[in-house]
Design a protein around this motif. Structure first.
Motif, PDB file in Angstrom:
ATOM      1  N   ARG A  27      -9.301   5.355  -9.439  1.00  0.00           N
ATOM      2  CA  ARG A  27      -8.920   6.020  -8.197  1.00  0.00           C
ATOM      3  C   ARG A  27      -9.326   5.178  -6.994  1.00  0.00           C
ATOM      4  O   ARG A  27      -8.557   5.034  -6.045  1.00  0.00           O
ATOM      5  CB  ARG A  27      -9.587   7.395  -8.125  1.00  0.00           C
ATOM      6  N   ALA A  28     -10.521   4.589  -7.046  1.00  0.00           N
ATOM      7  CA  ALA A  28     -10.973   3.738  -5.945  1.00  0.00           C
ATOM      8  C   ALA A  28     -10.029   2.556  -5.762  1.00  0.00           C
ATOM      9  O   ALA A  28      -9.658   2.214  -4.630  1.00  0.00           O
ATOM     10  CB  ALA A  28     -12.402   3.259  -6.203  1.00  0.00           C
ATOM     11  N   VAL A  29      -9.620   1.940  -6.856  1.00  0.00           N
ATOM     12  CA  VAL A  29      -8.690   0.807  -6.774  1.00  0.00           C
ATOM     13  C   VAL A  29      -7.353   1.265  -6.195  1.00  0.00           C
ATOM     14  O   VAL A  29      -6.795   0.615  -5.306  1.00  0.00           O
ATOM     15  CB  VAL A  29      -8.502   0.152  -8.158  1.00  0.00           C
ATOM     16  N   LEU A  30      -6.834   2.394  -6.668  1.00  0.00           N
ATOM     17  CA  LEU A  30      -5.551   2.887  -6.176  1.00  0.00           C
ATOM     18  C   LEU A  30      -5.605   3.203  -4.686  1.00  0.00           C
ATOM     19  O   LEU A  30      -4.681   2.864  -3.938  1.00  0.00           O
ATOM     20  CB  LEU A  30      -5.113   4.128  -6.955  1.00  0.00           C
ATOM     21  N   VAL A  31      -6.677   3.846  -4.244  1.00  0.00           N
ATOM     22  CA  VAL A  31      -6.801   4.194  -2.825  1.00  0.00           C
ATOM     23  C   VAL A  31      -6.880   2.935  -1.977  1.00  0.00           C
ATOM     24  O   VAL A  31      -6.189   2.814  -0.965  1.00  0.00           O
ATOM     25  CB  VAL A  31      -8.022   5.114  -2.591  1.00  0.00           C
ATOM     26  N   ARG A  55      -5.910  -0.198  -2.760  1.00  0.00           N
ATOM     27  CA  ARG A  55      -4.695  -1.031  -2.870  1.00  0.00           C
ATOM     28  C   ARG A  55      -3.498  -0.390  -2.193  1.00  0.00           C
ATOM     29  O   ARG A  55      -2.778  -1.052  -1.464  1.00  0.00           O
ATOM     30  CB  ARG A  55      -4.352  -1.274  -4.354  1.00  0.00           C
ATOM     31  N   TYR A  56      -3.281   0.905  -2.426  1.00  0.00           N
ATOM     32  CA  TYR A  56      -2.025   1.505  -2.011  1.00  0.00           C
ATOM     33  C   TYR A  56      -2.142   2.434  -0.808  1.00  0.00           C
ATOM     34  O   TYR A  56      -1.156   2.636  -0.107  1.00  0.00           O
ATOM     35  CB  TYR A  56      -1.374   2.227  -3.194  1.00  0.00           C
ATOM     36  N   TRP A  57      -3.306   2.981  -0.548  1.00  0.00           N
ATOM     37  CA  TRP A  57      -3.476   3.796   0.661  1.00  0.00           C
ATOM     38  C   TRP A  57      -3.973   2.924   1.805  1.00  0.00           C
ATOM     39  O   TRP A  57      -3.432   2.963   2.902  1.00  0.00           O
ATOM     40  CB  TRP A  57      -4.450   4.944   0.398  1.00  0.00           C
ATOM     41  N   GLU A  58      -5.002   2.139   1.540  1.00  0.00           N
ATOM     42  CA  GLU A  58      -5.550   1.249   2.564  1.00  0.00           C
ATOM     43  C   GLU A  58      -4.746  -0.046   2.684  1.00  0.00           C
ATOM     44  O   GLU A  58      -5.004  -0.852   3.557  1.00  0.00           O
ATOM     45  CB  GLU A  58      -7.012   0.927   2.252  1.00  0.00           C
ATOM     46  N   ASP A  59      -3.808  -0.274   1.761  1.00  0.00           N
ATOM     47  CA  ASP A  59      -2.922  -1.440   1.774  1.00  0.00           C
ATOM     48  C   ASP A  59      -3.689  -2.756   1.731  1.00  0.00           C
ATOM     49  O   ASP A  59      -3.359  -3.715   2.418  1.00  0.00           O
ATOM     50  CB  ASP A  59      -1.990  -1.386   2.987  1.00  0.00           C
ATOM     51  N   MET A  60      -4.727  -2.771   0.912  1.00  0.00           N
ATOM     52  CA  MET A  60      -5.527  -3.982   0.758  1.00  0.00           C
ATOM     53  C   MET A  60      -4.926  -4.855  -0.345  1.00  0.00           C
ATOM     54  O   MET A  60      -4.323  -4.353  -1.284  1.00  0.00           O
ATOM     55  CB  MET A  60      -6.968  -3.622   0.404  1.00  0.00           C
ATOM     56  N   SER A  61      -5.118  -6.148  -0.221  1.00  0.00           N
ATOM     57  CA  SER A  61      -4.661  -7.075  -1.251  1.00  0.00           C
ATOM     58  C   SER A  61      -5.571  -6.959  -2.476  1.00  0.00           C
ATOM     59  O   SER A  61      -6.644  -6.352  -2.421  1.00  0.00           O
ATOM     60  CB  SER A  61      -4.685  -8.508  -0.732  1.00  0.00           C
ATOM     61  N   VAL A  62      -5.141  -7.576  -3.573  1.00  0.00           N
ATOM     62  CA  VAL A  62      -5.958  -7.591  -4.791  1.00  0.00           C
ATOM     63  C   VAL A  62      -7.304  -8.241  -4.488  1.00  0.00           C
ATOM     64  O   VAL A  62      -8.362  -7.748  -4.889  1.00  0.00           O
ATOM     65  CB  VAL A  62      -5.220  -8.334  -5.930  1.00  0.00           C
ATOM     66  N   GLU A  63      -7.271  -9.355  -3.758  1.00  0.00           N
ATOM     67  CA  GLU A  63      -8.499 -10.082  -3.440  1.00  0.00           C
ATOM     68  C   GLU A  63      -9.431  -9.262  -2.546  1.00  0.00           C
ATOM     69  O   GLU A  63     -10.645  -9.234  -2.770  1.00  0.00           O
ATOM     70  CB  GLU A  63      -8.170 -11.421  -2.760  1.00  0.00           C
ATOM     71  N   GLU A  64      -8.870  -8.587  -1.535  1.00  0.00           N
ATOM     72  CA  GLU A  64      -9.694  -7.749  -0.653  1.00  0.00           C
ATOM     73  C   GLU A  64     -10.307  -6.581  -1.425  1.00  0.00           C
ATOM     74  O   GLU A  64     -11.475  -6.241  -1.219  1.00  0.00           O
ATOM     75  CB  GLU A  64      -8.848  -7.209   0.501  1.00  0.00           C
TER      76      GLU A  64
END
Length: 171
Positions: A115-119, A121-130
């Motif tokens: 869930r943390a990764v999904l939020v 990556r897709y809610w905060e629109d962070m890159s994989v590296e970020e």
């Protein structure tokens, strides 16, 4: 009020609502989200003097929020208690066009790490590296957790959207 306090108060006023929404996506409960945000901003205030790059405040605050959420889940600190005898949380109805509510309900069922990764990556629109930097893990872990989390969400949403039929025979 010192300049430090004024700067922190300004930052809090500007970012508290966005942090609260992110926390809600992580935990699925507005009251718990408030608590997580309060803890995250308290930690940020304590480190305010040491934070030299104010351009990185959002990333630092977000990382603190996510790590607080994961830490509390991992330690088993978070538990639901009812003082009235009623259930601590009532399930959100998934009937009707409330797609956002359905998604939030499904997101609550995804394991906390995914869930943390999904939020992020897709809610905060962070890159994989970020995301990897925020969670202090490898990019491969972010990718695999994102894939697993998305599959879990797909499965949950498919289950919720598939009509169930009464299997009892009528005489």
């Amino acid at each position: 009020m010192t300049d430090r306090d004024t700067a922190f108060a300004d930052y809090f006023a500007a970012r508290a609502d966005a942090m609260r929404r992110t926390a809600y996506l992580l935990c699925g409960d507005w009251h718990r989200a408030e608590d997580l945000v309060q803890v995250a901003f308290t930690k940020l205030y304590l480190a305010w003097r040491r934070v030299t790059r104010h351009d990185a405040l959002d990333a630092y605050a977000r990382q603190t929020l996510v790590r607080t959420f994961l830490s509390e889940r991992r330690l088993g600190w978070f538990r639901k208690e009812s003082v009235t005898g009623d259930p601590a949380d009532t399930p959100i109805s998934t009937v009707g066009p409330e797609d956002r509510m359905v998604l939030h309900a499904a997101l609550k069922q995804v394991p906390p790490g995914q869930r943390a990764v999904l939020v992020l990556r897709y809610w905060e629109d962070m890159s994989v590296e970020e995301t990897a930097k925020t969670l202090k893990c490898s990019t491969g872990t972010v990718k695999s957790q994102a894939a697993r989390g998305l599959q879990t969400l797909r499965d949950l949403l498919t289950d919720q959207m598939t009509p169930t039929f009464d299997r009892k025979r009528t005489s």
